[in-house]
Design a protein around this motif. Sequence first.
Motif, PDB file in Angstrom:
ATOM      1  N   UNK A 174       0.713  -1.282   0.050  1.00 25.12           N
ATOM      2  CA  UNK A 174       0.144   0.043   0.071  1.00 25.12           C
ATOM      3  C   UNK A 174       0.919   1.322   0.023  1.00 25.12           C
ATOM      4  N   UNK A 189      -1.784   4.645  -5.841  1.00 23.52           N
ATOM      5  CA  UNK A 189      -2.929   4.393  -4.604  1.00 23.52           C
ATOM      6  C   UNK A 189      -3.847   3.099  -5.356  1.00 23.52           C
ATOM      7  N   UNK A 190      -3.587   2.205  -6.091  1.00 19.85           N
ATOM      8  CA  UNK A 190      -4.514   1.400  -6.627  1.00 19.85           C
ATOM      9  C   UNK A 190      -5.003   0.449  -5.572  1.00 19.85           C
ATOM     10  N   UNK A 191      -4.435   0.326  -4.451  1.00 18.09           N
ATOM     11  CA  UNK A 191      -4.830  -0.568  -3.435  1.00 18.09           C
ATOM     12  C   UNK A 191      -4.895   0.063  -1.999  1.00 18.09           C
ATOM     13  N   UNK A 192      -5.632  -0.519  -1.076  1.00 19.85           N
ATOM     14  CA  UNK A 192      -5.645   0.162   0.209  1.00 19.85           C
ATOM     15  C   UNK A 192      -6.265  -0.740   1.191  1.00 19.85           C
ATOM     16  N   UNK A 195      -7.356  -4.420  -0.454  1.00 19.89           N
ATOM     17  CA  UNK A 195      -8.056  -4.585  -1.966  1.00 19.89           C
ATOM     18  C   UNK A 195      -7.983  -3.390  -2.972  1.00 19.89           C
ATOM     19  N   UNK A 196      -8.009  -3.582  -4.099  1.00 21.31           N
ATOM     20  CA  UNK A 196      -8.251  -2.157  -5.164  1.00 21.31           C
ATOM     21  C   UNK A 196      -9.732  -1.718  -4.748  1.00 21.31           C
TER      22      UNK A 196
END
Lengths: 157, 575
Positions: free
Chosen positions: B154, B164-167, B178-179
């Motif tokens: 992350x 920031x595609x996932x967090x 997850x995305x």
Amino acid sequence: MKSKIDEIIEKQNNTDRSDLLDVLQEIQVIEGYLSEEAIIKTSQYFKLASAKIYGIASFYDHFKFVPQGRFHIKVCNGTACHLANTSNLRKEFEKILKIQHGQCTRDGMFSIEYVPCMGACGISSVISINEEYYSSVKPSDVKDMLENLRNTDDRID
Amino acid sequence: MIFDIEVNNKIIKAKKGETILSALSRNGIKVPTLCYMEELAPSGACRICVVEVEGQPNLVPSCAQPVEEWMRIKTHSPKVIKARKTIVELLLSNHPDDCLYCERNGNCELQKLAVELNVLERRISGQKGKQKADRSGSSMVRDPKKCILCGRCVRVCEEIIGVSAIDFIKRGNHCEITPSFQKGINLSSCINCGQCIMCCPTGALYERDHLPEIIDSLNNPAKHVIIQYSPTISVTLAEEFGVKSGKDINGMINAALRKIGFNKVFDSSFGADINTIEVANELVNRIKTNQNLPMFNSCCPAWVKYIEQTHSHLIENLATVKSPQQIMGKLIKGYYAETFNISANDIYTVSVMPCIAKKFEAQREEMTHKGITDVDAVLTTRELARLIRLYGIDIMNIESELADTILGTRSSAGKLFAVSGGVAEAVIRTSFNLLTGKDLVNFKIIELRSINKGRKEFKIKAGDYEIGVAVVSDMINAEKILNEIKNGRNDIQFIEVMACPGGCVNGGGQPIPSRKEDIKARIKAIYDVDDKESIKFAHKNPQLNELYKNYLGNPCDENCTTILHTSFNKRDVLL
């Protein structure tokens, strides 16, 4: 046409992250839940990734990501209500409505949610339907209660 | 200021302002870490690095606590070891017990910690995760069951790549990474750089495996299987076989690939040379007509996707040239097939890349014409090592061989594509020649060669024109430079962006771990090649000139454009 979400966002005057929760709350008050559209619009306004906004919002149980029913039923899950056997009450709701916590019936009429103590332990079991409170609810009351609500629905389809 | 502190009853030196961890590691005391990332601010989430400080009621996380003069530290007291062991036991309590079948078996930080802390039995058992692996991405797989929520992916995605595609979503024991909207990675803004894979301690993130298809083709006598390898592979593959970083084993790779059964072995540096020629010509054309400047490189597929999804109004600024991988693929299925009279349908092309975004690039719609895909399968460095082991080849003890010649001779400028700044350097060498008719005397551009900077700039006078070049690695810096350009900066004509810090030598398909010193050694090895070899300019590559004369025509002409150029389109993703 401007959507309500646009109106809420346009009202804002700073893009500071500290205002994020206020905006999300305001959207939820009006829309009843946070739609993907709402999250994406908010993310564009605050210049944050939508994954981030979704992450922040999903941290709080307060935020919903599916639309709520016409009648939103909250069943108290506090200690006193639990001792007054709300688990049977929950089962009764689930049996009749065929939905679980956080879900909404297909006709969009009822949604159900189990919440922590509502602060009315003396009159347990407590449930609230669209912010109207009912005390000492027993499982046997559920069927009639839902039937009454269905009849009071004044929507013109 | 330097002062003494007491650690494990011995006096060591510490600097004011540094963390306990950095003082310890400088003095050769190893404290395990999980969530700690060297260049980023400490997060202190995993608590595996705790140490005992006398006088403090609780254990302190050494990665976050600044060191102080009065400190008396114990790094391996019974209390500390018990705490660390419990943390690992808790992490293992909901971990699927499938280490033997895991991508990272033998190279897993959690596994190593369990061994180090002597975890021999399951003392705590928790409920196992039931999440399914996300196989929607064209280049990577996400398996949330194996995730230990250290948050490194992350942070790298947000703070180094800037995507920031996932967090993290939800909280407590429902917490997951997850995305957006818990959708597949294919719909997210992920640019497939693979830096998350590089920093994942477990097997929760890994590349999409292309090995089975390749082995099938190798076993199919009707298929003519051709492999090309990126300029970077020769300096990184040795690490997978336990050799110190920075060893160039180019010749051995050629020999090993032939032993595996590939019909032809080509060096993608040749494609890089063609890319250089085309980009230089395009750049010179744009400078002369003052159109679509600054021009961006298009050889990093992660950067291309970033532009397509985030700055679609800047698509025009991308060079239209295909990446070296795709140029090679196209030439193999076109020029090579015609020369040797083989049907393009019978050719299976494999490329070995340091990058997982190349897997995505090979599957782009633009890269398939009339049912013929230019590159059929893409392997990462790690997968190639697996293939070599699978075929029982002792790569470190075989005779060196040369790459096949028809598309294999390279200039050292092509080799430079492996490092951040190298593409710009190669392009400047050729553009200078195009603008002035002379070759650069000082062909080494020192300004673009500093290793530690995420952003470098350089200006050169070529004839009547001045070319300003900016080089960016770490995507987050790209956003800054795009902002400057938006605000009216116009002294830059060429921008080279590589998504990964340091360039392709630190790509998402490289050996894990790729530490800072490894990357430095790899970069040095690449520059050594540039020093040693005699052909230093792409336009001096004899085979390439022959190819242009016999097959391609003039650079950027109609024929070249249909073969070597491509187009980019706006991409709709969940930003």
